[in-house]
Design a protein around this motif. Sequence first.
Motif, PDB file in Angstrom:
ATOM      1  N   GLY A 155       0.807  -0.941  -0.025  1.00 57.93           N
ATOM      2  CA  GLY A 155       0.057   0.160  -0.056  1.00 57.93           C
ATOM      3  C   GLY A 155       0.827   1.328   0.020  1.00 57.93           C
ATOM      4  N   ARG A 156       1.969   1.321   0.705  1.00 58.85           N
ATOM      5  CA  ARG A 156       2.819   2.384   0.976  1.00 58.85           C
ATOM      6  C   ARG A 156       3.576   2.524  -0.365  1.00 58.85           C
ATOM      7  N   PHE A 157       3.863   1.304  -1.018  1.00 55.74           N
ATOM      8  CA  PHE A 157       4.590   1.329  -2.354  1.00 55.74           C
ATOM      9  C   PHE A 157       3.806   2.160  -3.701  1.00 55.74           C
ATOM     10  N   ILE A 158       2.349   1.756  -3.373  1.00 51.82           N
ATOM     11  CA  ILE A 158       1.611   2.359  -4.508  1.00 51.82           C
ATOM     12  C   ILE A 158       1.067   3.880  -4.182  1.00 51.82           C
ATOM     13  N   PHE A 159       0.783   3.989  -3.011  1.00 52.61           N
ATOM     14  CA  PHE A 159       0.369   5.305  -2.472  1.00 52.61           C
ATOM     15  C   PHE A 159       1.366   6.565  -2.378  1.00 52.61           C
ATOM     16  N   LEU A 160       2.855   6.136  -2.226  1.00 51.36           N
ATOM     17  CA  LEU A 160       3.409   7.298  -1.896  1.00 51.36           C
ATOM     18  C   LEU A 160       3.945   8.082  -3.027  1.00 51.36           C
ATOM     19  N   PRO A 161       3.894   7.672  -4.348  1.00 46.78           N
ATOM     20  CA  PRO A 161       3.913   8.752  -5.525  1.00 46.78           C
ATOM     21  C   PRO A 161       2.779   9.308  -5.643  1.00 46.78           C
ATOM     22  N   VAL A 162       1.652   8.956  -5.499  1.00 43.87           N
ATOM     23  CA  VAL A 162       0.338   9.488  -5.521  1.00 43.87           C
ATOM     24  C   VAL A 162       0.369  10.462  -4.646  1.00 43.87           C
ATOM     25  N   ILE A 163       0.531  10.201  -3.322  1.00 40.58           N
ATOM     26  CA  ILE A 163       0.652  11.338  -2.214  1.00 40.58           C
ATOM     27  C   ILE A 163       1.493  12.466  -2.674  1.00 40.58           C
ATOM     28  N   GLY A 164       2.768  12.115  -3.094  1.00 39.36           N
ATOM     29  CA  GLY A 164       3.669  13.100  -3.279  1.00 39.36           C
ATOM     30  C   GLY A 164       3.203  14.115  -4.437  1.00 39.36           C
ATOM     31  N   LEU A 165       2.742  13.516  -5.483  1.00 40.86           N
ATOM     32  CA  LEU A 165       2.155  14.340  -6.556  1.00 40.86           C
ATOM     33  C   LEU A 165       1.048  15.328  -6.174  1.00 40.86           C
ATOM     34  N   LEU A 166       0.126  14.737  -5.221  1.00 37.69           N
ATOM     35  CA  LEU A 166      -0.876  15.608  -4.603  1.00 37.69           C
ATOM     36  C   LEU A 166      -0.328  16.812  -3.639  1.00 37.69           C
ATOM     37  N   SER A 167       0.849  16.198  -2.938  1.00 40.49           N
ATOM     38  CA  SER A 167       1.376  17.187  -1.849  1.00 40.49           C
ATOM     39  C   SER A 167       1.852  18.328  -2.810  1.00 40.49           C
ATOM     40  N   ASP A 168       2.627  18.177  -3.784  1.00 40.44           N
ATOM     41  CA  ASP A 168       3.339  19.110  -4.500  1.00 40.44           C
ATOM     42  C   ASP A 168       2.403  19.934  -5.501  1.00 40.44           C
TER      43      ASP A 168
END
Length: 633
Positions: A155-168
């Motif tokens: 879950g962290r593997f998949i959600f981390l880049p998504v969260i990163g893009l949304l955060s930026d």
Amino acid sequence: MNAESSLDVVLTEVGEFGLYQIVTYFLICIPSILSATYVVNYMVSANTLEYRCKVPECDIGENNRDITYDQAWVRSAIPTLSDGKLKNCVRYAPVSDGTGIFSNKCSADMFNTSVEIECTEFIYSSDERNIQTELNIHCSDSYKLALVGTASNLGRFIFLPVIGLLSDKYGRLAVVIIGMVCGSLFGIIKSFATSYLVYITLEFLEALGTTTFSGIFLLAVEWVNTKYRIFGSVLVSLSFPLGEMLLGFVALYVHDYRHIIRLLYTPGLLIVAYYWILPESVRWLLINGQVERGIKILKRIAHVNGKELSEKSIDMIKSTYSTEIKLEPTENGKIDNNSLGQSLKLIIKSRKLCLRFLNCSFQWINCCFCYYGISLIATQIPGENRYIGFIFVVGIEIPGLLIAIPLLNRMKRRLLVFAGLIVTAVSVFATACIPAEHSTAILLFFMLGKCSITLVFNSVYIYTAEQWPTCVRTTLINSCSMIGRIGSMIAPVIVIVVAQYCPSALLFGTSAILAAILIIFCPETYSKKLPDTVDEAKALRVLYSYRYFKCKASFFTEQSPTCVRTTLINSRSMIGRIASMITPVIVVVVAQYCPSALLFGTSAILAAILIIFCPETYSKKLPDTVDGAKALN
């Protein structure tokens, strides 16, 4: 004055680390602590408990949790392993006395020790309740317990880049709030799950809450000037082991995993209040053109800290961030307001930055691999309550984080990470060489290795953040962290499966050494400003470039100038004798503990990686001078 310097001046003017920053950091640490409990909760809820078969002829009572695990007759009814422990899933076939019940008369002659039968009911050595006891996961289904941790890391593997893009794109604070609330909600729902499939699915979705740590970390880093950057990042990082220890203390006294989850996850729902009480990163606001909102927050900081934001500073912010940050030229000279997308395209097109990203990603893989691997090995402390041992192991992270403050402020990043990785490797290798009876020495070396890899992990987090431009910093940190989950996913497999054939410490140590070699190729960022653009990230200089090592690190005939060719060939051959000397030791001695083929294969893979950095010499003339050797590409 550039953007970074101007913002540092303003942050100093409104109070470098006053009351406002103290309260803000306190609030930031709360979701960090909660996030840590979410990350390691599966170590409690999906842990393997000690259990044995229920012997209906002797275990009297319908409630299996009320039956005593170890009784006088047990070893007459249940076979044992070579280490004296009871087998989990089989028992001896009974010899009926006609009534089918032996009660207190159970003894060895009432069981046929030559016949073992499987059982479907189990007795536990403790009163703990987890998914093993509640969802009936035993024997051949035990792999399902390991899959819970895998699902969490996936879950962290998949959600981390998504969260990163949304955060930026949408801001650090908004994503932290949404992620924490969603993660907490999924966790609470998970505590009511009555089937394995539902539980593991919610465990996967719950990773939304654990991936917000990078946003929390960046809030801490971007809220202070360069002087307090290290202090702020370490302060937030300290909250992570405190969260792990909190889980250990709760599990020590609350023995039902459902109650533990509800107790720790419910406060996460209150993070929604941060929308009104916690400010967004001023740096992110200014970079994304929200200058007026950023100035408003700076005025509030100055007021709380008893300072005043001057009109000169306000004018400097408006002029600096409206011209330097918001509008970034593309390669063809045009202006593109979509700095996030444009910056990612420029990074992908740059071979230098792509290689840097791959290097950073491997550093994360190694950190996750060694960090979780050492934890899994070191928690197996004989004679200790496993939760006390867990608290002890995660507690050793605190000294590693505390010594990071003076070291990161005084040592260059690359040197610190390199030294920390070497210490980790030596410590872990030492545990494989010390006889098992010297458990205290083994424990000390494991603790040294855990302390060292904690220091490295924290340093790599900061080091990675300092190598990338502001507009894509969260995206790339989360991408590296996502790839790093590969290390945390394979660490349990190494400890549980591979350890049956080879000391797992050898693999963890080898990984640390390889990471130490590759860190040499990263740029030094000590005392340098955070890059705001792709060009600034490219401008970061490295001590050794890949091209430099193509010549410096090679002794091959076609790569050496004529005047020293024989000397260098003989030097290479002499150094090569080291391998021929240790080969018999590997085959004769080490092979007793680990398949020697594994070490030879690892050596070949490492050499294959390093050969990439050598120049191509096919169909080229032999160099006659040093300059000719350097010119090989």
